[in-house]
Design an enzyme around this catalytic site. Structure first.
Site, PDB file in Angstrom:
ATOM      1  N   GLY A  48       0.836  -1.180   0.144  1.00  0.00           N
ATOM      2  CA  GLY A  48       0.042  -0.061   0.038  1.00  0.00           C
ATOM      3  C   GLY A  48       0.961   1.238  -0.087  1.00  0.00           C
ATOM      4  O   GLY A  48       1.998   1.277  -0.601  1.00  0.00           O
ATOM      5  N   SER A  49       0.255   2.220   0.724  1.00  0.00           N
ATOM      6  CA  SER A  49       1.043   3.734   0.613  1.00  0.00           C
ATOM      7  C   SER A  49       2.457   3.843   1.204  1.00  0.00           C
ATOM      8  O   SER A  49       3.145   4.934   0.918  1.00  0.00           O
ATOM      9  CB  SER A  49       0.061   4.653   1.303  1.00  0.00           C
ATOM     10  OG  SER A  49      -1.090   4.576   0.344  1.00  0.00           O
ATOM     11  N   VAL A  50       2.957   2.820   2.164  1.00  0.00           N
ATOM     12  CA  VAL A  50       4.414   2.869   2.668  1.00  0.00           C
ATOM     13  C   VAL A  50       5.048   2.710   1.481  1.00  0.00           C
ATOM     14  O   VAL A  50       6.225   3.092   1.448  1.00  0.00           O
ATOM     15  CB  VAL A  50       4.643   1.608   3.753  1.00  0.00           C
ATOM     16  CG1 VAL A  50       4.013   1.986   4.987  1.00  0.00           C
ATOM     17  CG2 VAL A  50       4.655   0.432   2.955  1.00  0.00           C
ATOM     18  N   PHE A  51       4.667   2.087   0.237  1.00  0.00           N
ATOM     19  CA  PHE A  51       5.607   2.178  -0.825  1.00  0.00           C
ATOM     20  C   PHE A  51       5.902   3.418  -1.614  1.00  0.00           C
ATOM     21  O   PHE A  51       6.891   3.574  -2.425  1.00  0.00           O
ATOM     22  CB  PHE A  51       4.942   1.103  -2.077  1.00  0.00           C
ATOM     23  CG  PHE A  51       5.939   0.736  -3.170  1.00  0.00           C
ATOM     24  CD1 PHE A  51       6.982  -0.001  -2.837  1.00  0.00           C
ATOM     25  CD2 PHE A  51       5.820   1.395  -4.411  1.00  0.00           C
ATOM     26  CE1 PHE A  51       7.936  -0.468  -4.062  1.00  0.00           C
ATOM     27  CE2 PHE A  51       6.621   1.156  -5.426  1.00  0.00           C
ATOM     28  CZ  PHE A  51       7.638   0.355  -5.265  1.00  0.00           C
ATOM     29  N   LYS A  52       4.827   4.583  -1.192  1.00  0.00           N
ATOM     30  CA  LYS A  52       5.085   5.795  -1.819  1.00  0.00           C
ATOM     31  C   LYS A  52       6.427   6.282  -1.396  1.00  0.00           C
ATOM     32  O   LYS A  52       6.821   7.322  -2.007  1.00  0.00           O
ATOM     33  CB  LYS A  52       3.898   6.597  -1.291  1.00  0.00           C
ATOM     34  CG  LYS A  52       2.503   6.427  -1.942  1.00  0.00           C
ATOM     35  CD  LYS A  52       1.592   6.970  -1.453  1.00  0.00           C
ATOM     36  CE  LYS A  52      -0.081   6.465  -2.080  1.00  0.00           C
ATOM     37  NZ  LYS A  52      -0.808   7.053  -1.495  1.00  0.00           N
TER      38      LYS A  52
END
Length: 483
Positions: A217-221
């Site tokens: 999810g958004s931790v990959f951002k």
């Protein structure tokens, strides 16, 4: 010599050579295979008849061997039960060992080449063989904080010492009591193992290291942002942030969490996009950067690498060969991107460590019974994940996430925390996974943490990384920094 005698002599010679060759092959070439054969009870008794060394955390034996009055001579004991199971694994008379019990087996049972002097000493003195003590990097307070904060939720937490790579906490839940698999009754051990296998919570799976990998999810951002900064952008660079983003080559519109609007103008700074975790902005940014740059940056953080701590971790993946729509979805940590909690902790630790990625490790040192050190792990760099400039900018942006963005639940009084939330869709009707990763203190980092709570934990479909996972990371950080 007459003809019949010659024939008898030749036949006897052939039989003797055949017998000699067969015995030699069995005793020498097949020795390892025979020793490893589960039916070889003599080998089993010899293995368990050794006073196996303890596994130690903060000076306390979390695993030890106690003399008993049976054929095995020693009983392996796990006084802390499920707390350390994902780290220690188990040592069983029926099943192959796991965890540190397996990875450090030669030290624990005293057969390592580095312990040859000790074996000679035991041979001369007649003393019983004894294994070495394996001292772990785990911090008891951090481990317990993570274990307690996860509660009855399925998930994992990993904490890393930023400058060295020492693993301070490694928790996977639900867990199990290794003592149930260490008994000397084969029947009871098999029953306990089959019960654990049948448990829908999969307690034998080490979710922190080597279970099923997760969509981040958004931790990959953080990876997408790092790629943007490494390619000339800055925290203040204005990027597109539409209310919806039409995935290239499709008729599908990507929306933001809850259908929210990121910016009335349709544009915002990279820092603000990370602070509020704007999906449409990062999907568009992913396409602008392209698959090659995203893959390159992911690999710099440790994706696609085999990591041993010393147990082998599952490989985190960033897929290649995607179309533009898939690249956009991958840029926000969905599609086929998959990670372990260890990998996410490594990402934060690298940012905190001025951009340098360290080798994570669990074993600090190995000592013999007389306390002599026979092995000690030294910190090792795996490479540079990002430049110092990028690391500094990412740190400031992650501080913004915790101070007034999606990660406010991770705030600590008097300590600046840098973090990033994530809420990862899992497909179908299943609730999303809740993620949070962070490091602190932001100005002089000591600890980096990653937490995942499967399917939103007790919050279910209402879960977000900030609501569910951030408080767990906060508890672990506080446990370490309060010491």
């Amino acid at each position: 010599m007459n003809k019949p005698l010659r024939r008898l002599w030749v036949i006897s010679l052939v039989m003797f050579v055949g017998l000699f060759g067969s015995v030699t092959w069995t005793q020498f070439f097949n020795a390892a295979e025979l020793n490893a054969d589960s039916r070889n009870t003599r080998s089993l008794y010899r293995e368990y008849g050794t006073n196996r060394g303890p596994i130690v955390v903060d000076g306390k034996e979390i695993v030890a061997s106690t003399p008993v009055n049976d054929a095995f001579k020693y009983q392996r004991e796990y006084p802390y039960g499920a707390l350390y199971a994902p780290v220690t694994g188990y040592y069983s008379i029926v099943y192959s060992p796991t965890g540190i019990e397996r990875a450090s087996n030669e030290y624990l049972n005293g057969t390592s080449d580095s312990l040859w002097l000790n074996r000679i000493e035991h041979l001369i003195t007649g003393a019983d063989p004894q294994g070495s003590a394996v001292e772990l990097t785990i911090d008891e307070k951090a481990q317990r904080a993570a274990y307690d904060a996860l509660g009855d939720q399925r998930g994992a937490a990993v904490a890393i010492e930023v400058k060295t790579g020492r693993i301070l906490a490694l928790v996977s839940k639900p867990s199990f009591d290794p003592s149930d698999l260490a008994g000397h009754s084969s029947k009871e051990v098999v029953e306990a193992y089959e019960k654990l296998l049948a448990d829908p919570g999969k307690p034998l799976v080490n979710r922190a290291l080597a279970g099923d990998t997760y969509p981040p999810g958004s931790v990959f951002k953080l990876v997408t942002t790092a790629a943007a900064l490494e390619n000339g952008m800055s925290a203040e660079t204005e990027i597109d942030a539409p209310d919806t983003y039409r995935l290239p080559g499709t008729t599908t519109d990507l929306r933001n969490f809850g259908g929210s609007q990121c910016a009335a103008s349709g544009h915002m700074s990279l820092a603000n996009a990370l602070r509020i975790s704007c999906n449409t902005a990062f999907a568009a940014l992913g396409n602008e950067l392209g698959e090659e740059e995203l893959a390159k940056q992911a690999q710099a953080f440790g994706f696609e690498q085999e990591i041993q701590v010393p147990m082998s971790a599952a490989i985190s993946r960033y897929p290649t060969g995607q179309n533009d729509a898939q690249v956009a979805i991958s840029a926000i940590g969905q599609q086929d991107v998959r990670v372990t909690p260890l990998q996410v902790a490594m990402m934060s630790a690298a940012i905190a460590n001025d951009g340098v990625l360290m080798q994570p490790y669990l074993v600090d040192r190995v000592r013999t019974a007389d306390l002599s050190v026979v092995s000690e792990t030294k910190p090792q760099e795996l490479g540079r994940a990002v430049s110092s400039s990028t690391a500094r900018q990412l740190t400031e942006m992650m501080v913004g996430v915790v101070e007034n963005g999606t990660g406010t639940s991770a705030q600590l009084s008097g300590i600046q925390v840098a973090g990033k939330t994530g809420t990862a869709e899992t497909g179908g009707d299943a609730a999303p996974h809740a993620w949070f990763t962070a490091f602190a203190p932001a100005d002089d980092p000591e600890i980096a943490v990653a937490v995942v709570v499967e399917n939103g934990g007790t919050a279910g479909s209402e879960a977000t990384g900030g609501r569910v996972a951030a408080p767990i990371a906060r508890a672990v950080i506080k446990a370490v920094l309060d010491q």
